[in-house]
Write an enzyme that holds these catalytic residues in place. Structure first.
Site, PDB file in Angstrom:
ATOM      1  CG  ASP A 184      -2.012   0.624   1.072  1.00 48.84           C
ATOM      2  OD1 ASP A 184      -2.759   1.226   0.350  1.00 48.84           O
ATOM      3  OD2 ASP A 184      -2.756   1.284   2.517  1.00 48.84           O
ATOM      4  CG  HIS A 185      -0.564   5.338   0.375  1.00 53.58           C
ATOM      5  ND1 HIS A 185      -0.647   6.139   0.148  1.00 53.58           N
ATOM      6  CD2 HIS A 185      -2.104   4.912   0.827  1.00 53.58           C
ATOM      7  CE1 HIS A 185      -1.969   6.588  -0.099  1.00 53.58           C
ATOM      8  NE2 HIS A 185      -2.960   5.816   0.057  1.00 53.58           N
ATOM      9  CD  GLU A 188      -6.481   1.492  -4.667  1.00 53.18           C
ATOM     10  OE1 GLU A 188      -7.246   0.407  -4.627  1.00 53.18           O
ATOM     11  OE2 GLU A 188      -6.259   2.362  -3.713  1.00 53.18           O
ATOM     12  CE  LYS A 236      -5.494   7.903   8.365  1.00 50.36           C
ATOM     13  NZ  LYS A 236      -5.041   6.825   7.856  1.00 50.36           N
ATOM     14  CG  HIS A 262      -6.857   5.530   0.169  1.00 48.27           C
ATOM     15  ND1 HIS A 262      -5.456   5.439  -0.198  1.00 48.27           N
ATOM     16  CD2 HIS A 262      -7.188   4.541  -1.230  1.00 48.27           C
ATOM     17  CE1 HIS A 262      -5.116   4.870  -1.351  1.00 48.27           C
ATOM     18  NE2 HIS A 262      -6.057   4.011  -1.228  1.00 48.27           N
TER      19      HIS A 262
HETATM   20 ZN   LIG Z   1      -4.733   6.957   1.532  1.00 46.90          ZN
END
Ligand SMILES: [Zn+2]
Length: 498
Positions: free
Chosen positions: A170-171, A277, A319, A352
């Protein structure tokens, strides 16, 4: 001999020392494999007569005698080498391509959440992305691609899960990281070109803009491809007029070049099919429908085969807490994004910071007709911290105080509106009320974002102050851990159409 007999036999010999995870039992060519635990750890038990048994590294326990046969019993560590052997014998333990199925990512910062995540997915037609960690998270948890993936696979093995699952690097910002993740067997790559997205366009005057624009090697050519083109989507006409097209090209062209470079690398390097992605969510401004259209048209024109696209959607996405913003307004704007995705086709929209946004899941899933992906991570850690508050209030209080001390420093990389003064004083809360802190946004975010400091801090003797105790408590109260966590993730999945 059937599988149950093996467990019976094992229990007869070793039942006083080990407890077996019954659902983990698998067999291959008269060799048996399952997970057990004692008071401190989990082990892989391998029982058999065959050669396979010998390949595994571990301690030989007393042999089991049955009908004049002696079966080798090996107690093995849950390490990378043994896992690779298991993956060779049981291919279902390897992550795989997801494609355009509805999917859900469950980041797991401690590496012990997969069995709980799988419980939540039971009976749901949603593809689980069980290993999912960003480069930033791994730095904060002192983990790496291999460890993250291995932990998730051990979790699959523990539960006996034989369905497909994905592994998302991811990222990722650099090719070097893509290569490392690909080497470990990741099947999904989330490219984050945010370092190449220009955020200052609105602040520049015309002369500066023109100068920058002329520096982009093929800006005129790209402009020619899109200028004045109009798209009728959901009754609305989206037109690339000169001004907005120029701004969009200036904002995204370098980022798109970077994505193309990364994709070309992966296409050549990764031998199996993979999910890609593209995430442009970490930008200060909301992605406009026109920018969405441009990014996709350009990616397609340049031959990038991607499955997911993460945009910066309208609203305040923080978050570990609910969506902040006007849900109806979000719904209106999102339905246009979903319509763009439908009309061009071939990819899913990805959300996200997707945990705990219960009010928007139904919209997200319905508008995209299931062509969606959601990423969660820290919310699992919060459930784990909650179990610590339930089972070891003293430890939780220590963690909470430490988090308060570190919050200002740790909040720097997040978009938050946390107000610590709204968190009740930890010294005046009764033990059995600590759990209520996890219903309050400010205290959720306090624990959510300080995880790296909490997990890394060491004392003078270089021993972890919290980390080992956290694992110990969650190991001891594993049932509670799995139950709370799976219930929480289940709440997310229930709201998605599947
Ligand atoms: Zn993100």
């Amino acid at each position: 001999m059937n599988k149950q007999d093996i467990l019976h036999l094992f229990d007869k010999y070793y039942g006083d020392r080990y407890e077996a995870y019954i659902s983990s039992l698998k067999s291959e060519k008269k060799n048996y494999f399952f997970l057990v635990k004692d008071d401190h750890s989990k082990y892989l038990i391998v029982i058999g007569t065959h050669g396979i048994c010998k390949d595994f590294e571990g301690d030989n326990l007393e042999e089991i005698k049955i009908n004049n046969n002696e079966l080798i019993v090996k107690r093995c560590c849950l390490d990378h080498r043994n896992l690779n052997l298991l993956r060779g014998i049981f291919p279902h333990l390897n992550p795989s391509f997801c494609g355009l199925k509805p999917s859900f990512g469950t980041g797991d910062r401690l590496g012990i959440a997969t069995p709980a995540h799988l419980q939540a997915f039971q009976g749901k037609d949603i593809f689980p992305i069980l290993a999912q960690q960003s480069v930033r998270e791994m730095a904060r948890t002192e983990r790496n691609w291999q460890k993250v993936l291995d932990d998730a696979i051990w979790g699959c093995f523990e539960t006996g899960y034989i369905g497909p699952f994905g592994a998302d690097a991811d990222h990722v910002k650099e090719i070097k990281e893509l290569k490392e993740a690909a080497d470990c067997g990741y099947t999904m790559f989330t490219l984050d070109p945010s370092d190449f997205i220009r955020n200052d366009i609105k602040k520049l005057d015309k002369q500066e803009l023109d100068q920058l624009y002329n520096q982009i090697p093929n800006s005129k050519e790209i402009e020619g491809l899109h200028l004045s083109k109009s798209y009728k989507i959901k009754g609305q006409e989206l037109v690339f007029d000169k001004k907005s097209l120029k701004e969009i090209i200036l904002t995204y062209s370098e980022a798109l070049n970077h994505v193309v470079k990364c994709y070309e690398f992966l296409k050549d390097y990764k031998k199996e099919k993979f999910d890609l992605e593209i995430s442009v969510d970490e930008t200060p401004t909301v992605t406009s429908p026109l920018a969405h259209l441009f990014v996709v048209l350009e990616l397609q024109r340049r031959g990038v085969d991607f499955q997911n696209l993460a945009l910066h959607f309208l609203g305040d996405w923080q978050k570990g807490i609910e969506y902040i913003g006007d849900v109806e307004q979000f719904s209106g704007e999102f339905s246009l994004h979903a319509a763009i995705a439908r009309s061009i086709g071939g990819y899913k929209l990805s959300l996200h910071t997707g945990s705990d946004k219960f009010s928007v899941y139904p919209i997200f899933s319905q508008e995209t007709d299931g062509l969606c992906h959601i990423k969660t991570a820290g919310t699992s850690w919060l459930e784990e911290a909650k179990v610590i508050a339930m089972k070891d209030p003293a430890l939780y209080r220590e963690i909470h105080r430490f988090a308060l001390e570190n919050f200002e420093k740790d909040r720097a990389s997040y978009n938050l509106t946390t107000d610590l003064s709204r968190i009740p004083d930890i010294d005046t809360i009764a033990d059995d009320e600590l759990v209520n802190l996890f219903n309050q946004n400010d205290s959720r975010q306090l624990i959510h974002i300080t995880y790296g400091s909490i997990l890394r801090v060491k004392d003078n003797e270089e021993k972890y102050i919290f980390k080992d105790r956290i694992y110990k408590i969650l190991f001891k109260y594993e049932e509670d851990h799995y139950r709370e966590l799976s219930n929480h993730i289940r709440r997310h999945l229930e709201l998605l159409k599947a």
